[in-house]
Motif scaffolding. Sequence first.
Motif, PDB file in Angstrom:
ATOM      1  N   SER A 161       0.817  -1.213   0.000  1.00 17.87           N
ATOM      2  CA  SER A 161       0.000   0.000   0.000  1.00 17.87           C
ATOM      3  C   SER A 161       0.860   1.277   0.000  1.00 17.87           C
ATOM      4  N   ARG A 364      -2.256   7.340  -4.028  1.00 20.91           N
ATOM      5  CA  ARG A 364      -2.804   6.784  -2.782  1.00 20.91           C
ATOM      6  C   ARG A 364      -4.313   6.643  -2.956  1.00 20.91           C
ATOM      7  N   GLY A 365      -4.744   6.376  -4.147  1.00 23.01           N
ATOM      8  CA  GLY A 365      -6.171   6.245  -4.423  1.00 23.01           C
ATOM      9  C   GLY A 365      -6.555   6.903  -5.736  1.00 23.01           C
ATOM     10  N   CYS A 378      -7.567  -2.814  -6.267  1.00 21.32           N
ATOM     11  CA  CYS A 378      -8.997  -2.531  -6.097  1.00 21.32           C
ATOM     12  C   CYS A 378      -9.891  -3.738  -6.413  1.00 21.32           C
ATOM     13  N   ASP A 381     -13.564  -4.195  -5.012  1.00 18.95           N
ATOM     14  CA  ASP A 381     -14.032  -2.947  -4.383  1.00 18.95           C
ATOM     15  C   ASP A 381     -14.837  -2.154  -5.410  1.00 18.95           C
ATOM     16  N   GLY A 446      -9.993  11.032   3.344  1.00 15.49           N
ATOM     17  CA  GLY A 446      -9.228   9.860   3.781  1.00 15.49           C
ATOM     18  C   GLY A 446      -8.075  10.307   4.641  1.00 15.49           C
ATOM     19  N   SER A 449      -4.688   7.221   2.894  1.00 17.38           N
ATOM     20  CA  SER A 449      -5.095   6.962   1.504  1.00 17.38           C
ATOM     21  C   SER A 449      -6.568   7.330   1.350  1.00 17.38           C
ATOM     22  N   GLU A 451     -10.434   7.302   1.063  1.00 12.90           N
ATOM     23  CA  GLU A 451     -11.430   6.415   1.685  1.00 12.90           C
ATOM     24  C   GLU A 451     -12.858   6.713   1.227  1.00 12.90           C
ATOM     25  N   SER A 452     -13.124   7.981   0.869  1.00 10.86           N
ATOM     26  CA  SER A 452     -14.515   8.319   0.534  1.00 10.86           C
ATOM     27  C   SER A 452     -14.544   9.410  -0.551  1.00 10.86           C
ATOM     28  N   GLY A 469     -12.029   3.782  -2.557  1.00 12.82           N
ATOM     29  CA  GLY A 469     -10.586   3.986  -2.348  1.00 12.82           C
ATOM     30  C   GLY A 469      -9.793   4.130  -3.632  1.00 12.82           C
ATOM     31  N   SER A 470     -10.444   3.979  -4.801  1.00  9.62           N
ATOM     32  CA  SER A 470      -9.692   4.077  -6.068  1.00  9.62           C
ATOM     33  C   SER A 470     -10.472   4.893  -7.090  1.00  9.62           C
TER      34      SER A 470
END
Length: 577
Positions: A161, A364-365, A378, A381, A446, A449, A451-452, A469-470
């Motif tokens: 990560s 980081r995303g 990912c 996800d 986030g 990284s 998160e939303s 996250g991506s």
Amino acid sequence: MADQGKSDISAWNVPDPRPDLAFPKLTEDMVDRLRSYGKEETIPANVRLFTHGEREVDMFVVLNGEVAMSLPATSGESKTIARHQRFDFSGELNLLNSQGSLVEARTVSETHLLRIPRSDLQRLMRAEGDIANLIMQAAIWRRIGIINEPNGGIVLMGHASDVETAQLQRFLLRNTYPHRIVEATPEQEIQSDDFLPDHQSALPAVILSDGRTLHRPTITQLADELGVTELPDPRMVYDVTVVGAGPSGLAAAVYAASEGLCTIVIEGTAPGGQAGASSKIENYLGFPTGISGQRLASRAQLQALKFGVRFAISRDVVTSEHIDGVHKLTLAGGAPVCSRSVVVASGAQYRKLSVANYSQFENRGIYYAATAMESLLCRDDEVIVVGGGNSAGQAAMFLSGIAKHVHHIIRGKSLASSMSQYLISRIESSSHITLYPNSEIEKLEGNSSLESVTWANRLTGERTVKPIGSVFVMIGAEPNSGWLFGTVRLDEKGFILTGGKDGFESTPYATSVPGMFAVGDVRSNSVKRVASAVGEGSVVISDVHRYLADHRNSVAVEPRSALAALRSASAAATPQA
Ligand SMILES: Cc1cc2nc3c(=O)[nH]c(=O)nc-3n(C[C@H](O)[C@H](O)[C@H](O)COP(=O)(O)OP(=O)(O)OC[C@H]3O[C@@H](n4cnc5c(N)ncnc54)[C@H](O)[C@@H]3O)c2cc1C
């Protein structure tokens, strides 16, 4: 060292090894022809011919006896991966470039060999087409074999990560350099941290095949250490310097070198350019089931190496001067390249979204490529793809087979004006993709990284918030022409003007500077596609030939006098302290 972990080659997307193609035997006739390129030697048993990490090794053809090829092993005992006997030959991709050897070669018994020095190998590759193709095929399949070996290549120790680890891995993947990722245990992390002061983390660490460890290397340090970078020869005046190894630059390099021009390619990152970020190119002629940009680029690079092109990877060109008919380019770090002509193929780079905190989440995303490597981050996800062009469409399709669901956000009201119909149809019929027209991302949240993500429909005001996250941002590109600012004519968006009234000569690719040509995405009004980039890179070489022939007498052809002129001009231009 502790357990090295299992080799994870899923990000490579490589085929299974083919020993039949990796280890072909030369025929009697081929060996007879090869004798004029080398020297016969008899070597006693158990003598090392070359070892791991050694560069510019010669090629050996076994005439009698046996040579064992082995990989270094973590347990201390090396692993034999091939035994070369009568009419077998040594070497893999490192025969064609300056990378250190991944294997060690040792005679098993007294062995009679034909040693072909590197300087003669180049000559051989040009003159003996059938043997060159056999060597190329073996080199490719041997490299694939090593990638598939659980202990082939170098070890990259870090955390999956972690941004730095991911950047090093991306660099290794895009340069087809065999490696294994090992997730560091807490004990290894503590041990490694002893190497650096002030409790800085010493990870990621790279453990080289000769046993040395590099802690947190930069891409440039790693490229130099592995021999991925071949720095230009400062005594040379090249016929052509190609800036950029995307599709257009690679095509220019193949055509230039195959037509006998002394050619060097300078590439800031890794071969492939934007195309290297594409998981599957389906509209390039000759590949009915598509081809990944990475694979297309590595094939093209091999083709260029076969014709003797030199590659300086991971070095950006930062400035360009034109003095007395010779171009002097300066690379990041200061190394100069002198060349009679330049093909600018520096393409474009991804545009970014204008959202608060955006840069905090890059790598980081937020990603600009959807390849096998990003897909590992990912799997299963929900993900977002932003953009209405073909690259976004391809990414959405690719990710729909990996992620749980793809939310596809576009600013326009539909895909019709910006995407190919075949992709639109596939997106519309996929139950794993939801299209959000007239929409924009508003908020990224986030900690370490992403998160939303919050996005909104501009017409209805409706907001959607999801734990995602991506985000794959595919909204076009800006030209990489900053390094030429003030030297060539650019259009209002920074793309290079060529041809007609804008070019020094009235050829479609001539820029306003004599002997400098521009091709592919960096050129104003070019069609931004792989096929057109390859086409432009291929045909520009006939303009280069014409230019070199016309200006042979006006260019300071003597390398020494050209270099001397450049040096004194640079000295005159440098302010004295
Ligand atoms: C994700 C994605 C998918 C795509 N899919 C398709 C597709 O399916 N079909 C299609 O036809 N097209 C596709 N495209 C577009 C296509 O990839 C481009 O049109 C093509 O790559 C342009 O090639 P180029 O060689 O001109 O430039 P680029 O590919 O941009 O390559 C330029 C190279 O120059 C290097 N460089 C830049 N500045 C410097 C410097 N100062 N010094 C040294 N090196 C430098 C860069 O690192 C880069 O490697 C896609 C693009 C993307 C981003």
